[in-house]
Design an enzyme around this catalytic site. Structure first.
Site, PDB file in Angstrom:
ATOM      1  N   THR A  59       0.815  -1.214   0.000  1.00 16.51           N
ATOM      2  CA  THR A  59       0.000   0.000   0.000  1.00 16.51           C
ATOM      3  C   THR A  59       0.846   1.259   0.000  1.00 16.51           C
ATOM      4  O   THR A  59       0.428   2.293  -0.519  1.00 16.51           O
ATOM      5  CB  THR A  59      -0.935  -0.030   1.232  1.00 16.51           C
ATOM      6  OG1 THR A  59      -1.810  -1.135   1.061  1.00 16.51           O
ATOM      7  CG2 THR A  59      -1.751   1.226   1.381  1.00 16.51           C
ATOM      8  N   SER A 106       1.703  -7.649  -0.695  1.00 19.20           N
ATOM      9  CA  SER A 106       2.561  -8.529   0.111  1.00 19.20           C
ATOM     10  C   SER A 106       1.997  -9.932   0.287  1.00 19.20           C
ATOM     11  O   SER A 106       2.708 -10.837   0.706  1.00 19.20           O
ATOM     12  CB  SER A 106       2.873  -7.899   1.464  1.00 19.20           C
ATOM     13  OG  SER A 106       1.756  -7.919   2.308  1.00 19.20           O
ATOM     14  N   THR A 139       1.587  -4.272   4.240  1.00 18.35           N
ATOM     15  CA  THR A 139       1.398  -4.541   5.670  1.00 18.35           C
ATOM     16  C   THR A 139       0.914  -5.970   5.964  1.00 18.35           C
ATOM     17  O   THR A 139       1.170  -6.496   7.038  1.00 18.35           O
ATOM     18  CB  THR A 139       0.376  -3.557   6.290  1.00 18.35           C
ATOM     19  OG1 THR A 139      -0.871  -3.694   5.610  1.00 18.35           O
ATOM     20  CG2 THR A 139       0.864  -2.127   6.225  1.00 18.35           C
ATOM     21  N   ASP A 140       0.208  -6.572   4.982  1.00 19.37           N
ATOM     22  CA  ASP A 140      -0.455  -7.861   5.277  1.00 19.37           C
ATOM     23  C   ASP A 140       0.508  -8.956   5.744  1.00 19.37           C
ATOM     24  O   ASP A 140       0.169  -9.732   6.634  1.00 19.37           O
ATOM     25  CB  ASP A 140      -1.231  -8.353   4.051  1.00 19.37           C
ATOM     26  CG  ASP A 140      -2.458  -7.498   3.777  1.00 19.37           C
ATOM     27  OD1 ASP A 140      -2.868  -6.728   4.671  1.00 19.37           O
ATOM     28  OD2 ASP A 140      -3.017  -7.595   2.666  1.00 19.37           O
TER      29      ASP A 140
HETATM   30  N1  ASP Z   1      -2.688  -5.692   0.720  1.00 20.83           N
HETATM   31  C1  ASP Z   1      -1.661  -4.728   1.021  1.00 20.83           C
HETATM   32  C2  ASP Z   1      -0.340  -5.455   1.044  1.00 20.83           C
HETATM   33  O1  ASP Z   1      -0.055  -6.131   1.988  1.00 20.83           O
HETATM   34  C3  ASP Z   1      -1.964  -4.071   2.301  1.00 20.83           C
HETATM   35  C4  ASP Z   1      -0.989  -3.003   2.728  1.00 20.83           C
HETATM   36  O2  ASP Z   1       0.125  -2.882   2.264  1.00 20.83           O
HETATM   37  O3  ASP Z   1      -1.380  -2.225   3.639  1.00 20.83           O
HETATM   38  O4  ASP Z   1       0.403  -5.379   0.117  1.00 20.83           O
END
Ligand code: ASP
Length: 369
Positions: A59, A106, A139-140
């Protein structure tokens, strides 16, 4: 005549459209060039640390169609140059270079990407020209990559992961400040020797302790049970706690010559759960299984059957918990994940299986790392 008007209108519209876009694009490209060049030409640059930013997507590099779009946007869209250009303030504190490792959500980080990233980090840190590394990530699964690096990086130099919950196009996006803070941390003497670090929302955490606990909120990361290492306040890292568990140079995990990590799967425990997940894992070549069991690693009778089947077939099984915090107490005849959640227990088991499949030795890894 009408046709001429049409063409003139078309040409004027095109010029207007291009002049609207080009300056902003050029500004970004110019900013990036300036960031890099300024860091090279700046008088102070010899005194500033050299920080490599390795981008992997997420993200923090995500784009939406409006400033209020904070879900359903495209993750892993912007390139590392654009991320760097958005934070020219970084050139005041470090000489910055950027590298795109991958640009994905991710959830698409594979074992192969982990190995590629880990090897590149070690390669860069072995050079006298690199003082620290920042990794931008989704973040995931950030905690998985961060914990992996915490076990395989062979250097005391700082490695800092950061991310964002809001895409780069959102109003009050959290990415730019998180990136700035990550560079600040990676540049700081006091960050050395603490293992890999994670920073979001001005906090500093160890990958072993931090986890994502909210699907969408900007403060999605918490060090629930064991706390943060510190915080970044007014442009300075403040460390308050030590990392108790061994990491980086103190682990036996050397990925230099590893081309493939063993397959380790996670199987959830829940009411009325079947045994066939275990059979499927064994049939598909899993070398390890992490049980995300209820409570203190408690196995239902069906899970017990599945675990026994897997162990009888030479698969290493580790008991973790789906609870979200706390330690799985030692159990005779089983390996317990200590306080590692299932996704981090999987990372450690993959690495453990590259050096041994002795259950006692693997338990000792969970006790130490
Ligand atoms: N789906 C995203 C990821 O993990 C979520 C994020 O980065 O906040 O790439």
């Amino acid at each position: 005549m009408k046709k001429n008007y049409y063409f003139i209108t078309l040409i004027v519209a095109t010029i207007v459209a291009i002049s609207g876009f080009v300056p902003s694009f050029t500004a970004l490209a110019k900013d990036y060039t300036e960031t890099v060049e300024a860091s090279l030409n700046n008088e102070k640059s010899k005194e500033l640390p050299n920080i490599s930013i390795l981008a992997t997507g997420g993200t923090i590099a995500g784009t939406g169609s409006s400033t209020t779009q904070t879900t359903g946007y495209k993750s892993g869209d912007l390139a590392v140059e654009t991320l760097i250009a958005a934070v020219p303030e970084m050139k005041e504190i470090a000489n910055i270079t950027g590298e795109q490792i991958v640009n994905v959500d991710s959830t698409d980080i594979t074992n192969d990407i982990l190995l590629k990233l880990g090897k590149r980090v070690n390669e860069l840190l072995a050079s006298d020209d690199v003082d620290g590394i920042v990794i931008t990530h989704g973040t995931d699964t950030l905690e998985e990559t961060a914990y992996f690096l915490n076990l395989v990086v062979k250097s005391d130099k700082p490695v800092v992961l950061t991310a964002a919950m809001r895409p780069a196009t959102a109003m009050s996006a959290d990415g730019p400040f998180n990136l700035y803070n990550a560079v600040l941390l990676a540049s700081h003497e006091s960050s050395k020797g603490k293992g890999v670090l994670v920073t979001l929302n001005d906090r500093i955490a160890s990958p072993r302790n931090i986890t994502k606990i909210n699907t969408t909120a900007p403060d999605a990361f918490k060090s629930i049970e064991n706390g943060y290492l510190g915080a970044i306040i007014a442009g300075k890292p403040y460390y308050y706690n030590h990392v108790a568990r061994l990491h980086t140079t103190a682990t036996p995990f050397d990925i230099t010559n590893i081309e493939k990590l063993p397959q380790v799967d996670i199987i959830y425990g829940y009411q009325n759960n079947p045994t066939y997940m275990y059979k499927a894992a064994v049939e598909n070549g899993a070398e390890g299984i992490i049980v995300a069991a209820p409570g203190d690693g408690t196995l239902s009778s069906k899970s017990f059957e599945g675990v026994k089947y897997a162990m009888d077939n030479g698969v290493t099984v580790v008991l973790s918990s789906r609870v979200g915090s706390g330690t799985v107490s030692p159990k005779e005849g089983f390996i317990s994940s200590d306080s590692l959640n299932p996704q981090k227990a999987r990372i450690l088991l993959m690495l453990a299986l590259t050096v041994t499949n002795n259950p006692k030795e693997i338990q000792s890894f969970y006790d130490k790392y």
